[in-house]
Design a protein around this motif. Structure first.
Motif, mmCIF file in Angstrom:
data_model
loop_
_atom_site.group_PDB
_atom_site.id
_atom_site.type_symbol
_atom_site.label_atom_id
_atom_site.label_comp_id
_atom_site.label_asym_id
_atom_site.label_seq_id
_atom_site.Cartn_x
_atom_site.Cartn_y
_atom_site.Cartn_z
ATOM 1 N N ASP A 177 1.220 9.198 -0.948
ATOM 2 C CA ASP A 177 2.037 8.136 -0.357
ATOM 3 C C ASP A 177 1.265 7.381 0.722
ATOM 4 O OD1 ASP A 177 4.159 8.684 -1.985
ATOM 5 O OD2 ASP A 177 5.383 9.647 -0.456
ATOM 6 N N PHE A 178 0.492 8.119 1.516
ATOM 7 C CA PHE A 178 -0.233 7.514 2.635
ATOM 8 C C PHE A 178 -1.163 6.407 2.142
ATOM 9 C CE2 PHE A 178 -3.764 7.266 5.646
ATOM 10 C CZ PHE A 178 -3.119 7.257 6.872
ATOM 11 N N PHE A 179 -2.010 6.716 1.160
ATOM 12 C CA PHE A 179 -2.967 5.716 0.696
ATOM 13 C C PHE A 179 -2.310 4.668 -0.196
ATOM 14 C CE2 PHE A 179 -5.953 9.037 2.018
ATOM 15 C CZ PHE A 179 -6.868 8.266 2.718
ATOM 16 N N PHE A 180 -1.236 5.012 -0.890
ATOM 17 C CA PHE A 180 -0.478 4.040 -1.671
ATOM 18 C C PHE A 180 0.086 2.966 -0.750
ATOM 19 C CE2 PHE A 180 3.509 2.812 -3.934
ATOM 20 C CZ PHE A 180 2.949 2.369 -5.126
ATOM 21 N N LEU A 181 0.690 3.385 0.358
ATOM 22 C CA LEU A 181 1.264 2.435 1.311
ATOM 23 C C LEU A 181 0.174 1.687 2.085
ATOM 24 C CD1 LEU A 181 4.226 4.653 2.589
ATOM 25 C CD2 LEU A 181 4.343 2.708 1.009
ATOM 26 N N LEU A 182 -0.951 2.347 2.352
ATOM 27 C CA LEU A 182 -2.074 1.662 2.992
ATOM 28 C C LEU A 182 -2.572 0.511 2.119
ATOM 29 C CD1 LEU A 182 -4.325 1.381 5.123
ATOM 30 C CD2 LEU A 182 -5.602 3.163 3.901
ATOM 31 N N ALA A 183 -2.578 0.719 0.808
ATOM 32 C CA ALA A 183 -3.002 -0.351 -0.101
ATOM 33 C C ALA A 183 -2.055 -1.540 -0.020
ATOM 34 C CB ALA A 183 -3.072 0.191 -1.530
ATOM 35 N N PHE A 184 -0.759 -1.294 0.132
ATOM 36 C CA PHE A 184 0.188 -2.397 0.302
ATOM 37 C C PHE A 184 -0.048 -3.103 1.634
ATOM 38 C CE2 PHE A 184 2.603 -0.692 -3.231
ATOM 39 C CZ PHE A 184 3.171 -1.828 -3.779
ATOM 40 N N PHE A 185 -0.349 -2.349 2.665
ATOM 41 C CA PHE A 185 -0.618 -2.918 3.983
ATOM 42 C C PHE A 185 -1.800 -3.884 3.920
ATOM 43 C CE2 PHE A 185 -2.801 -2.462 8.169
ATOM 44 C CZ PHE A 185 -1.789 -2.952 8.995
ATOM 45 N N ILE A 186 -2.899 -3.462 3.310
ATOM 46 C CA ILE A 186 -4.079 -4.321 3.195
ATOM 47 C C ILE A 186 -3.800 -5.497 2.259
ATOM 48 C CG2 ILE A 186 -6.481 -4.390 2.403
ATOM 49 C CD1 ILE A 186 -6.743 -1.471 3.324
#
Length: 395
Positions: A220-229
């Motif tokens: 979830d952490f990196f999935f949401l980080l990808a949306f952030f970027i």
């Protein structure tokens, strides 16, 4: 140089959506929550299931958009300092003040704590030990933010994302980064070209979910980080938004089809099992559909904002000022009201209305209280009140 009011509206509506999501959580039939009613509601289950598929990705994409605007007006040092004051310090204070209150009602509702008042609970070493070793076991992964701060894990994630993504944002602002964004923007010439953003989202799920399947874990952490970027990239080039306007119907159709794929579980299709069956074809299929669904509904929301919400009024002004404090306080208000409401001998509809409206009024009341205290206004990002100029009229 022109303020995009629809982005403000979407942020306010995202906070309101999170409130509605949490306020009906005691009545859905999908998963356990801090407070649960015995009787469940099909409407609440539909609502929670639908927004659970894409709500937080949209939230973090919008945070990436606002980071682009923030870094236009601030140095990197000021950006990090502001994020520290507005994110990690409130998270720590919330974990110290709000988490014990929520934990008291949570554990009392589930029958573990029977020892007395909330003060006795907070002072009990036995309660603290149980909460952090058995009920909310602390880990070294990103789940720790939810264990310590309940709903405030969002703030901790956002702080981490701000630090991790800052070198990426530096590079995107350099010539080589601008060329990279421009090459992505050329995809906007093709209908549905922005679906290319789904590829990294899907790969993150393929690689990490088999090892970290838990809620707010590394997957979830990196999935949401990808949306952030991705949010930062989308606002950095003027070609993206017109493409979203042009392709909104495609994204809506894909979003509906993907949602129906997950809702097919209601008729016996074991989609939840597929999501946790790594190495199987249905695992890759279901996570691909999850990523497409989250991306498409996010694009639809951006279109709705551009098409219908690019204006301002007093409600937007109030929402912009109050939304952060409201997010901070809304879940404790919901847990407090729901704890008592679910014990009533009443129908699920009445209980749900009481929880939604009661917690809304309680949270807004707390926000109004905060607005009148100068120190707290600054803590929640509210501008200082202007002093009224004394009248020079003598009558």
């Amino acid at each position: 140089s022109v303020r995009l009011y629809y982005l403000d509206w979407l942020q306010v509506l995202a906070v309101l959506g999170v409130f509605l999501f949490h306020s009906v959580h005691p009545f859905d039939d999908l998963a356990d929550w801090h407070i649960k009613n015995v009787e469940r509601s099909a409407l609440a289950t539909f609502f929670v299931g639908f927004f659970n598929l894409w709500g937080m990705p949209f939230f973090f994409l919008m945070a990436g958009v606002t980071s682009w605007f923030s870094l236009r007006r601030r140095t990197s040092g000021r950006y990090v300092g502001e994020r520290t004051m507005r994110l990690i310090i409130p998270f720590i204070l919330g974990a110290l003040v709000l988490t014990p209150i929520q934990a008291y009602y949570d554990l009392t509702h589930k029958g573990w704590w029977k020892g007395g008042s909330i003060v006795e609970f907070i002072l009990s070493s036995e309660a603290r030990t149980y909460f952090y070793t058995e009920y909310h076991t602390l880990t070294y992964g990103p789940e720790i933010f939810g264990r310590l701060g309940y709903h405030l894990w969002f703030l901790a994630f956002l702080f981490c994302f701000a630090l991790i993504a800052l070198p990426v944002f530096w590079w995107l602002n350099r010539d080589s980064g601008k060329r990279f964004v421009a090459s992505l923007a050329r995809l906007a010439r093709w209908r549905g070209g922005l679906l290319l953003f789904v590829i990294p989202l899907t790969l993150i799920r393929f690689i990490l979910h088999p090892f970290f399947p838990g809620y707010t874990g590394w997957s979830d952490f990196f999935f949401l980080l990808a949306f952030f970027i991705s949010g930062y990239i989308l606002i950095a080039n003027q070609r993206f938004m017109p493409a979203i306007r042009r392709d909104w119907l495609l994204y809506l159709i894909l979003g509906i089809l993907c949602t129906l794929f997950f809702f097919s579980e209601a008729v016996g299709v074991p989609v939840s099992d597929w999501l946790n069956a790594p190495g199987t074809p249905v695992f890759y299929l279901s996570h691909t559909v999850w990523s497409i669904n989250a991306w498409c509904w996010t694009m639809v929301m951006l279109y709705v904002g551009m098409r219908f919400l690019d204006y301002t009024n007093r409600w937007l002004h109030y929402g912009r000022e109050a939304s952060y404090a409201f997010f901070f306080l809304h879940q404790p208000a919901i847990i407090f009201i729901a704890f008592y409401a679910v014990q009533w001998n009443a129908g699920v509809t009445l209980k749900a209305l009481v929880v939604v409206l009661g917690s809304l009024l309680l949270a807004l009341g707390l926000v109004e209280f905060i607005k009148r205290i100068r120190v707290l206004r600054g803590f929640f990002g509210m501008k200082a009140r202007r002093r009224e100029t004394p009248s020079t009229e003598t009558g």
